[in-house]
Design a protein around this motif. Structure first.
Motif, PDB file in Angstrom:
ATOM      1  N   SER A 227      56.203  -8.935  23.184  1.00 15.54           N
ATOM      2  CA  SER A 227      55.161  -9.622  23.933  1.00 15.54           C
ATOM      3  C   SER A 227      54.925  -8.965  25.294  1.00 15.54           C
ATOM      4  CB  SER A 227      55.510 -11.103  24.100  1.00 15.54           C
ATOM      5  OG  SER A 227      56.705 -11.242  24.843  1.00 15.54           O
ATOM      6  N   ILE A 228      55.997  -8.460  25.919  1.00 11.87           N
ATOM      7  CA  ILE A 228      55.822  -7.762  27.200  1.00 11.87           C
ATOM      8  C   ILE A 228      55.039  -6.468  26.998  1.00 11.87           C
ATOM      9  CG2 ILE A 228      57.075  -6.493  28.999  1.00 11.87           C
ATOM     10  CD1 ILE A 228      59.245  -8.641  28.824  1.00 11.87           C
ATOM     11  N   MET A 229      55.363  -5.740  25.943  1.00 10.62           N
ATOM     12  CA  MET A 229      54.657  -4.479  25.675  1.00 10.62           C
ATOM     13  C   MET A 229      53.193  -4.714  25.322  1.00 10.62           C
ATOM     14  SD  MET A 229      56.762  -2.063  26.252  1.00 10.62           S
ATOM     15  CE  MET A 229      56.154  -0.620  25.432  1.00 10.62           C
ATOM     16  N   VAL A 230      52.929  -5.753  24.546  1.00 12.76           N
ATOM     17  CA  VAL A 230      51.535  -6.073  24.221  1.00 12.76           C
ATOM     18  C   VAL A 230      50.789  -6.484  25.482  1.00 12.76           C
ATOM     19  CG1 VAL A 230      50.050  -7.686  22.981  1.00 12.76           C
ATOM     20  CG2 VAL A 230      51.970  -6.636  21.813  1.00 12.76           C
ATOM     21  N   GLY A 231      51.456  -7.229  26.375  1.00  7.32           N
ATOM     22  CA  GLY A 231      50.839  -7.622  27.635  1.00  7.32           C
ATOM     23  C   GLY A 231      50.520  -6.422  28.517  1.00  7.32           C
ATOM     24  N   ILE A 232      51.475  -5.497  28.620  1.00  3.15           N
ATOM     25  CA  ILE A 232      51.242  -4.286  29.417  1.00  3.15           C
ATOM     26  C   ILE A 232      50.110  -3.463  28.813  1.00  3.15           C
ATOM     27  CG2 ILE A 232      52.272  -2.064  30.070  1.00  3.15           C
ATOM     28  CD1 ILE A 232      54.941  -3.548  30.375  1.00  3.15           C
ATOM     29  N   GLY A 233      50.108  -3.325  27.496  1.00  2.00           N
ATOM     30  CA  GLY A 233      49.045  -2.586  26.828  1.00  2.00           C
ATOM     31  C   GLY A 233      47.683  -3.218  27.022  1.00  2.00           C
ATOM     32  N   THR A 234      47.638  -4.544  26.978  1.00  2.00           N
ATOM     33  CA  THR A 234      46.372  -5.247  27.180  1.00  2.00           C
ATOM     34  C   THR A 234      45.869  -5.069  28.607  1.00  2.00           C
ATOM     35  OG1 THR A 234      47.048  -6.877  25.533  1.00  2.00           O
ATOM     36  CG2 THR A 234      45.227  -7.486  26.978  1.00  2.00           C
ATOM     37  N   VAL A 235      46.772  -5.150  29.571  1.00  2.00           N
ATOM     38  CA  VAL A 235      46.376  -4.957  30.976  1.00  2.00           C
ATOM     39  C   VAL A 235      45.858  -3.541  31.191  1.00  2.00           C
ATOM     40  CG1 VAL A 235      47.272  -4.816  33.324  1.00  2.00           C
ATOM     41  CG2 VAL A 235      47.865  -6.761  31.900  1.00  2.00           C
ATOM     42  N   LEU A 236      46.559  -2.536  30.655  1.00  6.02           N
ATOM     43  CA  LEU A 236      46.084  -1.153  30.777  1.00  6.02           C
ATOM     44  C   LEU A 236      44.725  -0.973  30.115  1.00  6.02           C
ATOM     45  CD1 LEU A 236      49.304   0.949  30.102  1.00  6.02           C
ATOM     46  CD2 LEU A 236      48.063   0.744  32.247  1.00  6.02           C
ATOM     47  N   PHE A 237      44.566  -1.590  28.949  1.00  2.00           N
ATOM     48  CA  PHE A 237      43.292  -1.503  28.233  1.00  2.00           C
ATOM     49  C   PHE A 237      42.150  -2.093  29.058  1.00  2.00           C
ATOM     50  CE2 PHE A 237      40.185  -3.165  25.182  1.00  2.00           C
ATOM     51  CZ  PHE A 237      39.944  -2.026  24.433  1.00  2.00           C
ATOM     52  N   LEU A 238      42.372  -3.267  29.638  1.00  2.00           N
ATOM     53  CA  LEU A 238      41.321  -3.922  30.420  1.00  2.00           C
ATOM     54  C   LEU A 238      41.011  -3.161  31.702  1.00  2.00           C
ATOM     55  CD1 LEU A 238      42.322  -7.650  29.892  1.00  2.00           C
ATOM     56  CD2 LEU A 238      40.436  -6.397  28.822  1.00  2.00           C
ATOM     57  N   ILE A 239      42.054  -2.645  32.374  1.00  2.00           N
ATOM     58  CA  ILE A 239      41.816  -1.856  33.589  1.00  2.00           C
ATOM     59  C   ILE A 239      41.020  -0.596  33.227  1.00  2.00           C
ATOM     60  CG2 ILE A 239      42.938  -0.435  35.352  1.00  2.00           C
ATOM     61  CD1 ILE A 239      45.183  -2.513  35.417  1.00  2.00           C
ATOM     62  N   GLY A 240      41.352   0.019  32.110  1.00  2.00           N
ATOM     63  CA  GLY A 240      40.613   1.204  31.673  1.00  2.00           C
ATOM     64  C   GLY A 240      39.161   0.917  31.390  1.00  2.00           C
ATOM     65  N   ILE A 241      38.884  -0.231  30.759  1.00  2.00           N
ATOM     66  CA  ILE A 241      37.482  -0.600  30.493  1.00  2.00           C
ATOM     67  C   ILE A 241      36.733  -0.835  31.783  1.00  2.00           C
ATOM     68  CG2 ILE A 241      36.049  -2.452  29.551  1.00  2.00           C
ATOM     69  CD1 ILE A 241      37.902  -2.570  27.181  1.00  2.00           C
TER      70      ILE A 241
END
Length: 98
Positions: A78-92
């Motif tokens: 869940s932490i890794m998915v959260g970090i990945g989601t945050v990186l994805f949103l910042i990238g967008i």
């Protein structure tokens, strides 16, 4: 001329008219205007912010998908998915803003 020299010239693409072709080439000044002083190629029109946005988006996707695919422990996943989601949103956001 021996056979060895002839075969090397043939492999290297030697041509007796090579000098004549070199002197016939011309530089067209219009082609030099395509390149600006920054040294970037003319087809590369993505800004730096958009490139960083694409990088973060792809890294976020990779982190999220790999953590789900590796089937890690619940908290780590869940932490890794959260970090990945945050990186994805910042990238967008960076891509859209750039």
């Amino acid at each position: 001329m021996n056979v060895f020299t002839k075969s090397i010239r043939k492999i290297m693409g030697w041509c007796p008219n090579a000098k004549a072709l070199e002197t016939g080439s011309q530089n067209i000044p219009a082609n030099f205007e395509v390149y600006d002083r920054s040294g970037e190629k003319p087809g590369n029109n993505l800004s730096r912010m958009k490139r960083i946005g694409l990088l973060l988006t792809s890294l976020g996707s990779l982190v999220s998908v790999s953590s789900l695919a590796l089937d890690l422990k619940d908290k780590v996943s869940s932490i890794m998915v959260g970090i990945g989601t945050v990186l994805f949103l910042i990238g967008i956001v960076l891509y859209i803003k750039g």
